[in-house]
Design a protein around this motif. Structure first.
Motif, PDB file in Angstrom:
ATOM      1  N   SER A   1      95.354  40.901  56.379  1.00  0.00           N
ATOM      2  CA  SER A   1      96.700  41.494  56.229  1.00  0.00           C
ATOM      3  C   SER A   1      97.808  40.453  56.334  1.00  0.00           C
TER       4      SER A   1
ATOM      5  N   PHE B   1      99.314  39.916  58.854  1.00  0.00           N
ATOM      6  CA  PHE B   1     100.284  40.609  59.700  1.00  0.00           C
ATOM      7  C   PHE B   1      99.843  40.391  61.144  1.00  0.00           C
TER       8      PHE B   1
ATOM      9  N   VAL C   1     100.045  40.600  65.019  1.00  0.00           N
ATOM     10  CA  VAL C   1     100.611  41.452  66.066  1.00  0.00           C
ATOM     11  C   VAL C   1     100.168  40.921  67.428  1.00  0.00           C
TER      12      VAL C   1
ATOM     13  N   ASN D   1      95.876  41.334  67.334  1.00  0.00           N
ATOM     14  CA  ASN D   1      94.979  42.042  66.404  1.00  0.00           C
ATOM     15  C   ASN D   1      93.875  41.110  65.916  1.00  0.00           C
TER      16      ASN D   1
ATOM     17  N   GLU E   1      90.992  41.028  63.022  1.00  0.00           N
ATOM     18  CA  GLU E   1      90.547  41.709  61.802  1.00  0.00           C
ATOM     19  C   GLU E   1      89.104  41.363  61.450  1.00  0.00           C
TER      20      GLU E   1
ATOM     21  N   CYS F   1      93.486  46.675  66.587  1.00  0.00           N
ATOM     22  CA  CYS F   1      94.912  46.389  66.789  1.00  0.00           C
ATOM     23  C   CYS F   1      95.138  45.596  68.079  1.00  0.00           C
ATOM     24  N   ALA F   2      96.295  44.959  68.120  1.00  0.00           N
ATOM     25  CA  ALA F   2      96.672  44.156  69.283  1.00  0.00           C
ATOM     26  C   ALA F   2      96.747  45.002  70.559  1.00  0.00           C
ATOM     27  N   GLU F   3      97.275  46.193  70.431  1.00  0.00           N
ATOM     28  CA  GLU F   3      97.481  47.035  71.623  1.00  0.00           C
ATOM     29  C   GLU F   3      96.150  47.400  72.272  1.00  0.00           C
TER      30      GLU F   3
ATOM     31  N   ILE G   1     107.866  47.122  65.378  1.00  0.00           N
ATOM     32  CA  ILE G   1     106.793  47.996  64.922  1.00  0.00           C
ATOM     33  C   ILE G   1     106.397  48.870  66.110  1.00  0.00           C
ATOM     34  N   SER G   2     105.812  49.988  65.774  1.00  0.00           N
ATOM     35  CA  SER G   2     105.451  50.978  66.768  1.00  0.00           C
ATOM     36  C   SER G   2     103.928  51.141  66.717  1.00  0.00           C
ATOM     37  N   PRO G   3     103.289  51.418  67.843  1.00  0.00           N
ATOM     38  CA  PRO G   3     101.822  51.494  67.847  1.00  0.00           C
ATOM     39  C   PRO G   3     101.288  52.566  66.893  1.00  0.00           C
ATOM     40  N   CYS G   4     100.141  52.307  66.280  1.00  0.00           N
ATOM     41  CA  CYS G   4      99.512  53.273  65.372  1.00  0.00           C
ATOM     42  C   CYS G   4      98.994  54.463  66.190  1.00  0.00           C
TER      43      CYS G   4
HETATM   44  N1  THU Z   1      98.282  46.375  63.778  1.00  0.00           N
HETATM   45  C1  THU Z   1      98.353  46.170  65.116  1.00  0.00           C
HETATM   46  O1  THU Z   1      97.700  45.292  65.672  1.00  0.00           O
HETATM   47  N2  THU Z   1      99.181  46.964  65.832  1.00  0.00           N
HETATM   48  C2  THU Z   1      99.999  47.920  65.309  1.00  0.00           C
HETATM   49  O2  THU Z   1     100.736  48.566  66.050  1.00  0.00           O
HETATM   50  C3  THU Z   1     100.000  48.158  63.862  1.00  0.00           C
HETATM   51  C4  THU Z   1      98.994  47.408  63.071  1.00  0.00           C
HETATM   52  C5  THU Z   1      97.415  45.482  63.008  1.00  0.00           C
HETATM   53  C6  THU Z   1      96.183  46.088  62.422  1.00  0.00           C
HETATM   54  C7  THU Z   1      95.920  45.157  61.254  1.00  0.00           C
HETATM   55  O3  THU Z   1      95.218  44.021  61.738  1.00  0.00           O
HETATM   56  C8  THU Z   1      97.297  44.708  60.814  1.00  0.00           C
HETATM   57  O4  THU Z   1      98.152  44.971  61.912  1.00  0.00           O
HETATM   58  C9  THU Z   1      97.805  45.424  59.588  1.00  0.00           C
HETATM   59  O5  THU Z   1      97.730  46.801  59.736  1.00  0.00           O
END
Ligand code: THU
Length: 160
Positions: free
Chosen positions: A41, A43, A45, A61, A63, A72-74, A108-111
């Motif tokens: 991604s 992306f 986190v 995070n 992957e 995810c990071a959280e 960003i907010s947690p999924c």
């Molecule tokens: N991701 C997180 O780690 N935390 C979030 O709150 C949203 C998404 C990660 C999951 C994936 O590795 C990447 O961001 C893209 O979705």
């Protein structure tokens, strides 16, 4: 028919307006974005939790080529903290994110899955977790715990 209005209180502020403790947690989350494994991604986190007694634990995070196997990071952070310090309640959680252009201006907010894990952690230790979402332009602070971000949640009380 009756209606239920479910309200969420979120404080919005600059990072400089946070308390020293919240700022420290945010800095730890920002730093943790650099340990992210986000080759798919791009992306990154980072998350940081403060435990009772002041210990700060961070994670990011991670992957996987089989996408759903990543985490995810959280959740990486909370599971690691709870594994290392099972008797220490989680008091606060900060989250930060970065893409290829740099840090995101808006938090960003947690999924949904992470919100559910945060709820479990609150129930496990019997206390709400303060949540600080970092954005380069503004931060959001959820003071009263995950229920504000997860209304009508499903928790352990239904299994009693
Ligand atoms: N991701 C997180 O780690 N935390 C979030 O709150 C949203 C998404 C990660 C999951 C994936 O590795 C990447 O961001 C893209 O979705």
């Amino acid at each position: 028919m009756k209606e239920m209005i479910l309200q969420t209180k979120v404080k919005v502020c600059g990072v400089d307006e946070l308390s020293a403790a919240d700022r420290e947690l945010v800095e730890a989350a920002r730093k943790a974005t650099y340990s992210s494994y986000a080759v798919y991604s791009k992306f990154n986190v980072g998350a940081a939790v403060r435990l009772e007694g002041g210990e700060v634990v961070t994670g990011s995070n991670q992957e996987n080529a089989a996408y759903p196997s990543g985490l995810c990071a959280e959740r990486t952070t909370i599971f690691w903290a709870n594994s290392q310090y099972p008797s220490k309640p989680v008091e606060a959680l900060a989250i930060a994110a970065r893409n290829e252009e740099g840090e995101l201006a808006t938090p960003i907010s947690p999924c949904g899955a992470c919100r559910q894990v945060i709820l479990e952690t609150e129930n496990r230790y019997g206390r709400p977790i303060r949540i600080i979402l970092y954005g380069a332009k503004e931060c959001y602070v959820v003071e009263d715990g995950i229920k504000a971000l997860l209304p009508l949640s499903f928790g352990s009380e239904f299994l009693e």
